[in-house]
Design an enzyme around this catalytic site. Sequence first.
Site, PDB file in Angstrom:
ATOM      1  N   ASP A 201       0.814  -1.167   0.094  1.00 16.68           N
ATOM      2  CA  ASP A 201       0.136  -0.103  -0.021  1.00 16.68           C
ATOM      3  C   ASP A 201       0.868   1.122   0.046  1.00 16.68           C
ATOM      4  O   ASP A 201       1.990   1.450   0.756  1.00 16.68           O
ATOM      5  CB  ASP A 201      -0.842  -0.064   1.023  1.00 16.68           C
ATOM      6  N   GLU A 256      13.436 -14.732   0.036  1.00  9.77           N
ATOM      7  CA  GLU A 256      13.831 -15.770   0.814  1.00  9.77           C
ATOM      8  C   GLU A 256      13.014 -16.910   0.875  1.00  9.77           C
ATOM      9  O   GLU A 256      13.519 -18.077   1.229  1.00  9.77           O
ATOM     10  CB  GLU A 256      13.877 -15.143   2.232  1.00  9.77           C
TER      11      GLU A 256
END
Length: 527
Positions: A201, A256
Amino acid sequence: MADATWWQRGVIYQIYPRSFMDADGDGVGDLPGILARLDHLTWLGVDAVWLSPVHPSPMDDFGYDVSDYTDVDPVFGTLADLDALVAAAHRRGLRVLLDWVPNHTSDRHPWFQASRASRDDPRRDWYIWRDPRPDSGPPSNWLRYIGDSAWCWDERTGQFYYRVFLDSQPDLNWRNPQVQEAMFDTLRFWLARGVDGFRIDALIVLVEDDRLRDNPPNPGYRPGQDLPYLRELSIWNVDRPETRELAARMRKVVDEFGDDRVLLAELGLPLETAVAYYGPDGSGIQVPFNFELLTAAWEARGIAAYVDRYLAALPAGAWPNWVLGNHDTPRVASRLGPAQARVAAMLLLTLPGTPILYQGEELGLVDVPIPAEQALDPLARLLPGRGRDPERTPMPWDAGPGAGFTTGRPWLPVGEDNLARNVAAQRDDPASMLGLHRRLLGLRRAAPALTGGYEPLEADGDVLAYLRTGPGGPYLVALNLGPGPAHLAVPTPPGGGRVLVSTRPDRDGEEVGASLELRGDEGVVVG
Ligand code: GLC
């Protein structure tokens, strides 16, 4: 589901959870409701859902004011409901993206409560606190979204805090490494639970100039037309270099967990600056939203020129994307009218890149007028005429009481016009807006060329035309953005072809030769 490019071929569907489906009868949509309607999405043929925020929140900004990043608000359900939704979606081959709101928290987040309590609190520096200027005015001239000072005076400790949106949405201090790590950990929390990525956002307002330099006035500002904050050129508090670096670090966190997770980001920047968020060598955001179609004049030559300009501006390896509607913008059918909304759907689903489809656009929903005194969106009060309730009204699933959305009283009205556009009424009608979306989505899946190469074609007047090329192709897409008949003087796919999908379905299957006549408001895919 390990496929690093699923989001390039796929279509992402934005769910506004308050308004999708209410399973517990309180009038507000929830996670069990979404789960109960997942089959609509697989039947429709989308590949992923992005959920607007479902975290604990006082709901001042309907979830974009988060008070706990690693839980679920009771109005939407529980953490277990979210886990169940992700698992059920994955079983159907659907990915799930969450909305992540890094720029600000709710003022009721424990971090801000501590930060606000005293100047010595260890969390003080987690937000942006500053003394007044010697003239006791705010620390800089920066404006917030609604056009007044971005600095909010806090009596308790006698300092200003910085906030771009509501008073109750204080900006986090992203220069503080502890904030960075705490927020990255919230990403890891969800990634470890199997979430496929995030929509970030308000990314561009993440970091501000540390010297608080004043913004210059905007010479191009058009009072009354432009949002009031645009009277300044927000060069010192928007789109700072540090924000781009942090975007790359967000990407590292997501990576990751494997190479099939994806980051979308809300920017709202001019094209040339927006593409910088892809990052050097694609190390940044994979889908920095392209908002042009939200506001573009609906005019074929202008849109054709924009598509060229956008594709040319993309860095090597960057993948395009298109947004036609969202929870902050009037609905496409209200902006363009019902006939052109169909043409727009064909454009969205056949342009090169990832389409992002807002819930209800597949039904042709229109804005529901909400009288000022019934408005729930705070923007309706703060920026009259800009309230966002009209595009956030509940999904109509059938014509029954509560529109099949709720057994209670919907939190916003469904609207008479939209009730008639319910899913059940359109589902079996291939000529309906829903049928059109389903056919286009089906074709995208069946025809790899539709997500392959792209060649713009010469056209004039109201016609926009291009080829999509690749295995099984090429396909011709020809769209008439005007109400009158039009002629396309270009050869159709070598050897001619058939109309595979038309926005006016009486034409499906028709043979097309070396030229094409389009009726007003008609778009076709020929292959
Ligand atoms: C984004 C959201 C909008 C929200 C604002 C503040 O623009 O899309 O709904 O009000 O950020 O979080």
